[in-house]
Write an enzyme that holds these catalytic residues in place. Structure first.
Site, PDB file in Angstrom:
ATOM      1  N   ASP A  49     -33.186  36.142  68.429  1.00  0.00           N
ATOM      2  CA  ASP A  49     -33.605  35.680  67.962  1.00  0.00           C
ATOM      3  C   ASP A  49     -34.402  34.745  68.829  1.00  0.00           C
ATOM      4  OD1 ASP A  49     -34.966  34.326  65.844  1.00  0.00           O
ATOM      5  OD2 ASP A  49     -33.047  34.142  64.600  1.00  0.00           O
ATOM      6  N   ASP A  50     -35.689  34.918  69.297  1.00  0.00           N
ATOM      7  CA  ASP A  50     -36.409  34.102  69.929  1.00  0.00           C
ATOM      8  C   ASP A  50     -35.763  34.395  71.300  1.00  0.00           C
ATOM      9  OD1 ASP A  50     -37.353  32.667  67.505  1.00  0.00           O
ATOM     10  OD2 ASP A  50     -35.975  30.571  67.820  1.00  0.00           O
ATOM     11  N   CYS A  87     -40.225  34.912  63.794  1.00  0.00           N
ATOM     12  CA  CYS A  87     -39.567  35.468  62.603  1.00  0.00           C
ATOM     13  C   CYS A  87     -39.574  35.938  61.428  1.00  0.00           C
ATOM     14  CB  CYS A  87     -37.833  34.486  62.775  1.00  0.00           C
ATOM     15  SG  CYS A  87     -38.315  32.934  62.677  1.00  0.00           S
ATOM     16  N   ARG A  91     -40.076  39.825  60.949  1.00  0.00           N
ATOM     17  CA  ARG A  91     -39.148  41.111  60.257  1.00  0.00           C
ATOM     18  C   ARG A  91     -39.695  41.828  59.082  1.00  0.00           C
ATOM     19  NH1 ARG A  91     -33.864  38.545  62.159  1.00  0.00           N
ATOM     20  NH2 ARG A  91     -34.322  37.708  63.799  1.00  0.00           N
ATOM     21  N   LYS A 149     -28.914  37.762  60.037  1.00  0.00           N
ATOM     22  CA  LYS A 149     -30.339  37.234  59.474  1.00  0.00           C
ATOM     23  C   LYS A 149     -31.173  37.442  58.708  1.00  0.00           C
ATOM     24  CE  LYS A 149     -33.730  33.902  61.524  1.00  0.00           C
ATOM     25  NZ  LYS A 149     -34.568  33.136  62.351  1.00  0.00           N
ATOM     26  N   HIS A 151     -33.751  36.532  56.374  1.00  0.00           N
ATOM     27  CA  HIS A 151     -35.223  35.275  56.061  1.00  0.00           C
ATOM     28  C   HIS A 151     -36.177  36.269  55.080  1.00  0.00           C
ATOM     29  CE1 HIS A 151     -37.718  32.095  58.917  1.00  0.00           C
ATOM     30  NE2 HIS A 151     -37.707  31.933  57.272  1.00  0.00           N
ATOM     31  N   HIS A 245     -31.614  31.874  68.893  1.00  0.00           N
ATOM     32  CA  HIS A 245     -32.338  30.264  68.380  1.00  0.00           C
ATOM     33  C   HIS A 245     -31.315  29.066  68.175  1.00  0.00           C
ATOM     34  CE1 HIS A 245     -33.960  28.669  64.484  1.00  0.00           C
ATOM     35  NE2 HIS A 245     -34.690  29.375  64.176  1.00  0.00           N
ATOM     36  N   ASP A 350     -37.542  39.170  68.179  1.00  0.00           N
ATOM     37  CA  ASP A 350     -38.019  38.636  67.246  1.00  0.00           C
ATOM     38  C   ASP A 350     -39.887  38.058  67.314  1.00  0.00           C
ATOM     39  OD1 ASP A 350     -37.388  36.631  67.420  1.00  0.00           O
ATOM     40  OD2 ASP A 350     -36.795  35.537  65.224  1.00  0.00           O
ATOM     41  N   ASN A 351     -38.949  37.911  67.927  1.00  0.00           N
ATOM     42  CA  ASN A 351     -40.548  36.852  69.055  1.00  0.00           C
ATOM     43  C   ASN A 351     -40.885  36.093  70.429  1.00  0.00           C
ATOM     44  OD1 ASN A 351     -40.054  34.643  66.087  1.00  0.00           O
ATOM     45  ND2 ASN A 351     -39.345  34.139  68.113  1.00  0.00           N
ATOM     46  N   LYS A 421     -43.285  31.116  71.291  1.00  0.00           N
ATOM     47  CA  LYS A 421     -43.246  31.746  70.002  1.00  0.00           C
ATOM     48  C   LYS A 421     -44.159  29.693  68.565  1.00  0.00           C
ATOM     49  CE  LYS A 421     -39.699  30.433  66.160  1.00  0.00           C
ATOM     50  NZ  LYS A 421     -38.538  30.409  65.378  1.00  0.00           N
TER      51      LYS A 421
END
Length: 595
Positions: A49-50, A87, A91, A149, A151, A245, A350-351, A421
């Site tokens: 994540d990130d 994110c 996803r 996660k 989301h 994240h 994810d990004n 991001k």
């Protein structure tokens, strides 16, 4: 596996063996009846994540990531793998194989506005126009497992247990405290407490347990449980970590490994990582990094400011180190079960890295309230004293701290790319990604082709020997828009897209389109904010990203015909996907208000 009636056993294979356009309108086959195709592999999809593009050792970083590096070097690394700029849109595409504007996340649920709320494709959750890859694989005979996660929806009918996961421990929102310290009465009163679900039932992250450790525990537990029960179905294991994240938090013993490592600052780190990327063959030898945006030179910081900034990066590095340790635990469990050799592994972020200045929880990440006034992203977030946040230097990284690491480190970690991001520049959408394991030709290969998160769902179905049906659960679904990556993974072909295929991106009215080696980017004036200041041009820019991965040379004036072709392709993409157009009146008002 217990014997099953012949017709029941054959039904899922018949359903999924038909071409997608001809598949019958049949409800999903109950998991108890489904039988996966013979020799179907297992799947492990790991999402960070990130994560920054250069954070892993195999991508030029200095952080200790031996387990991920070993996997990456045993398979194929991707230097042109792209996602959405943030994110939840990413996803939605990973789960559906469909553009985020059609899958329900045309924008993040937390940032819906009057212009987007209620529009098709902007539901704020994974909608019913798509079937998730978990739903399709489960109907095809797989056991489907998730820890991490989500989301993609907050209600019982939208959470993982309702979208195909047989077992799941899930954080429903986009972020939470990594030690579970945000689940008390004060955080609940502020509307900032996270929601966890355990197989569809309310749950919590055990207070004091580190999120990355616990998520790995849960996934390993699901795998061990299936092994003990004699369940020999192939598995789809989805492990979307919540690290790295923000808030930046990690166990103290892991942070200690990086003490003093980043005292030289983000400019030095940026240069060192780019040099290693060139040595590894990940970027051209003459690649130039894009200039940084809204970053104070390290030399201009006071001694206290440098100490705080260095500590932030130490904690961030520790989060990635700990993530790698837990990937190693999952891999060890698969090997102990004798299931590793039959597992296809995909890893991605994810990004791009988060570049905003973050010092407190943001109200924009609460559950979306359609009656709430719009949140000004430029307004500083006050710290609520009742939350017990302590961002003093000595406490950074602990459960009671709450910070991000800012634009300097983020742009060092995305080097040589432009921005971070939230932007469709390469720094926001080109991510660390690789494949390894069953059916992946190894040898440390590097694939430079333009690949996309929309390719994951069709890739898994392809390796599983299944076909996407035209309908699912009695409703029509959109066909996959990505491509199976099998030709690239097996080294049968260098790419899955022709030079004429256009791939579009849009989020927060920031727009981009890639066709072959060429890419256009449009950052509208007045609507995009970065570290509380604007980064925009108000016009289309054109880049040859194969030769210029940093997007440093705008060729719009030199290539007007090519620019016009790509802009027309973007317009066609936006119309087809239902992208809400840029509200010109709002942009003009914003420009007047904030020159």
């Amino acid at each position: 596996m217990p014997a099953k009636p012949l017709i029941a056993a054959a039904l899922p294979a018949l359903l999924f063996a038909l071409p997608a356009a001809a598949a019958p309108d049949t409800p999903p086959v109950p998991a108890a009846q489904a039988v996966a195709p013979k020799d179907a592999p297992n799947f492990l999809v790991i999402v960070a994540d990130d994560l920054g593009w250069s954070d892993l050792g195999a991508f030029g970083g200095e952080i200790a990531t031996p387990n991920l590096d070993a996997l990456a070097l045993s398979g194929v690394r991707f230097t042109g793998f792209h996602t959405a700029p943030t994110c939840s849109p990413t996803r939605s595409m990973l789960m559906s194989g469909v553009d985020n504007h059609q899958a329900g996340l045309g924008t993040m649920a937390e940032l819906l506005s009057d212009a987007t709320r209620g529009r098709p494709g902007y539901e704020g959750y994974l909608n019913d126009r798509v079937a998730s890859i978990a739903e399709l694989l489960r109907a095809g005979g797989y056991t489907t497992l998730m820890a991490g996660k989500w989301h993609l929806g907050l209600t019982p009918d939208r959470e993982p247990a309702a979208r195909g996961f047989e077992h799941s421990f899930a954080l429903l929102q986009g972020l939470s405290n990594h030690f579970g310290a945000d689940q008390n009465a004060a955080w609940q009163k502020a509307g900032l407490a996270p929601s966890y679900r355990d197989d569809g039932k309310p749950a919590s992250l055990p207070a004091g347990r580190y999120s990355t450790d616990y998520l790995a525990d849960r996934l390993i537990g699901y795998l061990d449980q299936a092994k003990r029960a004699g369940d020999d179905r192939p598995f789809f294991a989805y492990l979307p970590f919540t690290a790295p994240h923000w808030p930046l938090q990690a166990p103290s013993e892991t942070i200690a490994k990086y003490e003093g490592r980043y005292d030289a600052g983000y400019e030095v780190l940026r240069e060192a990582r780019l040099a290693r990327q060139k040595q590894l063959g990940l970027v051209p030898a003459d690649a130039v990094a894009h200039t940084t945006e809204q970053v104070r030179p390290w030399a201009s910081l006071t001694a206290e400011e440098r100490a705080i900034e260095a500590r932030k990066m130490e904690v961030y590095a520790a989060m990635i180190d700990r993530l790698d340790q837990n990937v190693g635990r999952v891999i060890a469990a698969l090997k102990a079960q004798g299931r590793f050799d039959n597992t296809v592994i995909l890893f991605l972020s994810d990004n791009g890295p988060e570049g905003n200045v973050i010092e407190a929880p943001s109200p924009r990440f609460k559950e979306a309230d359609p009656k709430a006034p719009p949140v000004d992203p430029d307004a500083p977030t006050p710290v609520d004293p009742s939350l017990g946040i302590d961002n003093r230097l000595a406490n950074i990284g602990a459960a009671t701290s709450y910070i991000g690491y800012g634009p300097g480190w983020a742009q060092a970690n995305s080097t040589p790319s432009w921005l971070v991001k939230g932007y469709p520049a390469e720094g926001g959408i080109r991510v660390s990604a690789f494949a390894a394991g069953k059916g992946v030709a190894g040898g440390g290969r590097i694939a430079t082709a333009n690949l996309d998160v929309r390719d994951i769902a069709p890739t898994l179905l392809d390796y599983a020997g299944l076909k996407q049906p035209a309908s699912f659960a009695g409703r029509p679904i959109l066909p996959h828009q990505g491509h199976s990556l099998r030709p690239v993974l097996t080294a049968a072909a260098p790419a899955v897209r022709t030079a004429d295929e256009a791939v579009g991106y849009e989020l927060f009215y920031r727009q981009a389109l890639r066709k072959g080696d060429w890419k256009i980017v449009y950052l509208p004036a007045g609507t995009n904010r970065y570290t509380r200041k604007g980064v925009s041009t108000g016009r289309w820019q054109l880049f040859d990203v194969a030769r210029d991965p940093g997007e440093t040379r705008d060729l719009a004036a030199a290539e007007p015909a090519r620019l016009a072709d790509l802009v027309a392709a973007y317009d066609a993409y936006a119309k087809e996907k239902g992208v809400v157009p840029l509200p010109i009146a709002e942009v003009q008002a914003a420009v007047v208000a904030k020159p």
